[in-house]
Design an enzyme around this catalytic site. Structure first.
Site, short mmCIF file in Angstrom:
data_model
loop_
_atom_site.label_atom_id
_atom_site.label_comp_id
_atom_site.label_asym_id
_atom_site.label_seq_id
_atom_site.Cartn_x
_atom_site.Cartn_y
_atom_site.Cartn_z
N CYS B 141 0.83 -1.20 0.00
CA CYS B 141 0.00 0.00 0.00
C CYS B 141 0.87 1.24 0.00
CB CYS B 141 -0.96 0.00 1.18
SG CYS B 141 -0.17 0.31 2.74
N ASP B 560 63.02 -0.73 -9.76
CA ASP B 560 63.51 0.41 -9.02
C ASP B 560 64.29 -0.14 -7.83
OD1 ASP B 560 63.72 3.10 -8.25
OD2 ASP B 560 62.16 2.77 -6.75
N ASP B 765 57.53 6.82 -8.93
CA ASP B 765 57.81 6.18 -10.22
C ASP B 765 56.64 6.25 -11.18
OD1 ASP B 765 60.24 5.48 -9.13
OD2 ASP B 765 59.47 3.60 -8.34
#
Lengths: 125, 878
Positions: B141, B560, B765
């Site tokens: 409802c 690295d 990097d």
């Protein structure tokens, strides 16, 4: 060759041309997307055996908001992918799912279900 | 005017009400005795005057605490205070900078929480409420929507609530410190509705459920089609069936007519997807697998029906039907789809595993009280207690206690990491030994785990470049198959043996049915999904299919140095005594570290840590002096201590003897030596160095064994760089490279025509990572979303590089197998179906076998992809 054989050969030729034309060469209906008040280009797409509409023309540089509604349970179409924009979404059956991104380069970009059975095209102008 | 019974919500006329009550200046009307009784028990509960907070306006002032975020509170505190004071109804504002909280006392009759929140947001802050979706069962409802919304809004701590009847969900913004999910559920349940978990919040479960439903549906369709197939098969091979073979042609046709009707539901129920899907595709001027199956079975059915209706039109012996083809092919293809679905479910198990790691509840300490709340309600800034053996619920920083935490589920690192105050902890990891408290820094979608899941899902759905080839092929594939089917028919009809029509029809239907565009389309995405999931399980996050594909062909890996090969943090490596030293090495270290404790030099910390590792007690330091460019001097235990470089020793005229020689050899090893003099006499050397990670050398050796050249890149001087390179077995060193030149160096390597991968920390990097063909960022802990990288290694180990390449190679091999398999299947299957073998061997493919082959070719592809799940990287994580 009997007349019936000749008829079949000619019929085959005709059908070949028809198939090639229908699937490859005939121009496809395109749906141009209007820009809504919010500035986004909104379009609702129904997924049922295919994407309706399946060729969507948008302008570049403006956000595109695509709302998918999947109306089938076949697992084929449970995902929609835009590989060029790195966008994807799960489409639960009956639910509206919205994808939003901004295409900034003109061109034609395909979108599809995960295994490429259903296909559509996003044309950015 | 009608009123609502506050208890049951029924609409009632005040004059016909069963009873009425006055409470705090308001009048309530009731429908029945039971409602009045309930109200009388706790009248306060039913007050709905101030819609958003549940505070009554009659109570003079209401106090609320709002967690705020978004701006540094320290700098904007006064602005925030004055803005709020300006709001009508606000009496008192207190800003707690340390806790990022705002305390407001206000008159709830004049202003409500949503206005306060609006004011806070207007100057750029965010209010740290949380948002939750709650499903409501059987909400029908429309008028109840309003009641539930009001009820939710009147629950203390709720900022806003909306109920959507279409999705059957309530969306609630609330302050979790003032209420709990259970309270919200209770609010919904007072209206007689049952709450459940919102469907849109549980995508994986939902998908699983949808799959299960679809599987059941497909299996039902299959069993139906299979049952009909049996009946149809019996009538198709009537020659060998006892009763049927004795029937006359006319009665047989009648039997066939029945099977024609029987196959209709097979086509339009079991095989409905083929026809609707094929038609939908046709409307879009495209064609797919559905088109082929629909055409093949449709043509077989139409021909058969014509043949039994008008047998006289057809030449002698050609008027027999093929209903068996229709039923059996549909049954097989549907079964194939069901099996494929089942296999697909296994492919996504990696995500399920990841999500399963999430803790369900958290023990939060709020207002000094411990309480267990669902993990969704945890806020940034909450302090959470974690006991031994428990899962860490979200990401945060330890504020009290220490422990060892098993992070293997996220990082693949099997050794538990020791954590102390100030260390980061990651959600979903398991606390092993000690108890600790931590302050949450990331919750919900922002946690490392949630980001990992999102990233993995995105990557799984991305596309490998190789898939584009398959896509292009399958774009043309189906129409080509259709044309081939047409010409198969034509050729058999024009040149084939008698009965031409039957041969022509059977072969062309077989062509339509055996062609399998699905196997091509599935080949890449399935393997990608499993492969990327497999990577995630080992702590390797592959961002896209493209990265995965490129990683396979890597020829050079550039590492690295600092932070990648090495730990990125100097450590004490050597303590060397001079010949005439008056102290032993522990004493020397103790004196030196006592001095360095005061120093702010970056290497000083390494010496202090080294002393602490040897459990040395530091002494008191007097007269500390830093001598720029030279070193430091100080007085410890009445001794004059000098620590510094050669220049310092020379300036103070200290004879070094053999120490000078030793310092040179230390420097050759890439270490930084420091001389120590006690009371003007050389006492020894202490050396520190950035040390190599324990497993770097091993990982590099494996990379080299895999045929990959390993190159080191660093900004350090050549001597240090080469010392490290020697240690880990690298021969090619790019030293003295400025950070901004790293990308250039990568480009130069690429100019050699090689595929280059760069491994770095992702911050300094970033340009080099982006320049490389594949950038691998080494993340630590929570930092998973490193933008510049293609692959993130969650744990700092170089072994991850090896595993990443292994995963990539295994996945790509799997993809090639799938593609080649699917390609050859079609390239071989279609000509055989066309009858190419017939002139030589007299062999023709039965359409039934074609149907089976087609159905199982896609299952095979998914099955092969699932084989990848058994892949084991060389460095197995657990």
């Amino acid at each position: 060759m009997s007349p019936s054989q000749i008829t079949v050969v000619l019929f085959g030729l005709g059908l070949t041309i028809l198939i090639a034309w229908y699937f490859w060469f005939a121009p496809k209906a395109q749906t141009r997307v209007a820009v809504s008040a919010s500035g986004a280009q909104e379009v609702a797409i129904t997924v049922r055996g295919g994407y309706t509409p399946d060729v969507i023309v948008v302008q570049k540089g403006r956000p595109v908001r695509l709302t998918f509604t999947r109306q089938e349970s076949s697992a084929c179409s449970e995902k929609v992918l835009f590989p060029d924009f790195n966008q994807n979404a799960n489409l639960p059956e009956g639910e509206q799912v919205t994808l939003e991104f901004t295409p900034d380069k003109a061109g034609e970009y395909g979108f599809q279900c995960q295994m490429g059975m259903l296909r559509g095209k996003l044309i950015v102008e | 005017m009608t009123q609502h019974d506050p208890v049951c919500g029924m609409e009632i006329e005040p004059q016909s009400a069963f009873a009425k009550r006055e409470h705090m200046g308001q009048t309530f009307y009731f429908c029945s005795q039971s409602c009045v009784d309930q109200f009388d028990k706790d009248p306060h509960h039913y007050m709905m005057t101030s819609a958003t907070t549940g505070f009554n306006p009659q109570m003079t002032l209401t106090r609320i605490e709002l967690p705020v975020s978004g701006l540094p509170l320290k700098d904007h505190a006064t602005h925030l205070e004055s803005t709020l004071r300006a709001v009508n109804g606000v009496a008192e504002v207190k800003v707690n900078v340390a806790a990022n909280r705002l305390e407001v006392q206000y008159d709830a009759g004049k202003v409500d929480v949503s206005k306060l929140v609006g004011a806070v947001k207007s100057i750029g802050f965010q209010v740290g409420g949380t948002n939750v979706k709650i499903g409501i069962e059987n909400l029908r409802c429309a008028s109840c929507v309003k009641f539930i919304e009001d009820e939710l809004k009147s629950t203390q701590g709720v900022l806003n609530a909306t109920v959507n009847i279409a999705t059957q969900e309530a969306t609630v913004d609330y302050l979790p410190q003032n209420t709990t999910l259970a309270e919200l559920n209770k609010a919904i349940e007072t209206w007689g509705y049952k709450s459940r978990q919102a469907t849109s919040d549980a995508p994986v479960d939902k998908q699983e459920e949808a799959h299960a439903n679809e599987y059941r549906k497909l299996m039902n369709k299959f069993w139906f089609a299979a049952a009909i197939s049996v009946i149809v098969m019996i009538t198709a091979y009537y020659q060998i069936v006892p009763v049927l073979r004795d029937l006359s042609m006319d009665s047989l046709r009648l039997v066939w007519g029945v099977t024609a009707l029987l196959t209709l539901p097979v086509m339009f129920w079991s095989g409905s997807d083929f026809f609707t899907g094929g038609w939908a595709a046709f409307k879009h001027r495209s064609a797919n697998m559905n088109t082929l199956i629909a055409l093949g079975t449709g043509a077989a059915w139409l021909y058969s029906t014509f043949a039994i209706l008008f047998p006289s039109v057809f030449p002698e012996g050609t008027s027999e039907p093929f209903y068996d083809v229709v039923a059996v092919v549909i049954a097989l293809v549907v079964l194939g789809q069901a099996l494929e679905l089942r296999a697909k479910g296994q492919s996504s198990s990696a995500i399920k595993k990841l999500l399963g790691l999430q803790a369900k509840t958290a023990r939060v300490i709020r207002d000094g009280k411990e309480m267990d709340i669902p993990v969704e309600e945890v806020l940034v800034g909450d302090v959470i207690q974690v006991r031994p053996g428990e899962k860490v619920p979200v990401d945060g920083v330890i504020v009290e206690g220490s422990s060892a935490v098993d992070e293997s589920m996220l990082t693949g690192e099997s050794m538990p990491a020791s954590k102390k105050m100030g260390d980061e902890v990651i959600g979903a990891t398991i606390n092993k030994t000690g108890a600790f408290k931590f302050r949450t820094t990331k919750v919900g979608k922002d946690t490392a785990l949630a980001q990992i899941v999102k990233m993995v899902q995105d990557a799984q759905n991305s596309k490998a470049p190789i898939a584009r080839l398959a896509d292009t092929v399958s774009g043309y594939f189906v129409p080509i198959v259709m044309i081939l089917a047409v010409w198969t028919f034509v050729v058999w009809f024009a040149f084939g043996p008698q009965p031409q029509l039957v041969y022509a029809l059977v072969t062309s239907v077989t062509v339509l049915i055996i062609a399998c565009p699905c196997a091509l389309g599935l080949a890449t995405p399935m393997s990608l999904m499993v492969g990327i999931g497999k990577g995630a399980e080992s702590g390797i996050l592959i961002r896209s299919g493209e990265a995965l594909q490129t990683a396979r062909a890597i020829q050079i890996v550039v590492l690295d140095k600092t932070g990648t090969i090495t730990k990125g943090k100097p450590e004490l490596t050597d303590v060397i005594l001079g010949e005439q030293s008056s102290v032993d090495s522990d004493q020397l270290l103790k004196l030196a570290s006592s001095v360095e404790k005061v120093s702010e030099h970056p290497l000083a910390q390494a010496i202090v840590d080294g002393a602490q590792a040897r459990k040395l007690k530091l002494a008191e330091v007097k007269d500390f002096e830093a001598i720029p460019g030279h070193g430091v001097s100080a007085k410890v235990e009445d001794k004059n201590i000098l620590i510094g470089n050669l220049k310092l020793m020379n300036r103070e005229n200290i004879a070094l003897g053999s120490l000078e020689e030793k310092s040179k050899s230390l420097a050759d090893d890439g270490k930084t030596p420091m001389f120590i003099a006690i009371d003007g006499k050389a006492a020894g050397i202490i050396a520190v160095a950035d040390t190599v990670k324990e497993d770097s050398a091993e990982a590099i050796a494996v990379l080299q064994k895999m045929g990959i050249e390993v190159v080191m890149i660093t900004g350090d001087n050549r001597r240090t760089a080469e010392a490290i390179a020697r240690k880990v077995g690298i021969t090619r060193v790019l030293a003295e490279v400025l950070p901004e030149d790293k990308a250039n160096n990568i480009q130069q390597l690429q100019a050699e025509g090689k595929q280059v991968a760069m491994v770095g920390d992702g911050i300094n990097d970033a340009p080099a990572l982006a320049q490389a063909d594949v950038g691998l960022a080494i993340g630590t802990g929570t930092d998973v979303a490193i933008e510049a990288s293609d692959i993130t290694l969650i744990k700092g180990s170089l072994k991850g590089v090896v595993t990443a390449i292994e995963v990539s190679r295994a996945t790509m091999t799997n993809i090639y197998q799938n593609l080649v398999g699917a390609f050859f299947y079609n390239v071989l299957g279609i000509p055989v179906a066309m009858g190419l073998l017939f002139p030589f061997f007299g062999v023709l493919l039965s359409p039934l076998i074609a149907g089976a082959a087609m159905a199982f070719s896609s299952v095979t592809v998914v099955g092969n992809a699932n084989r990848l799940r058994g892949f084991k990287p060389k460095f197995t994580a657990r």
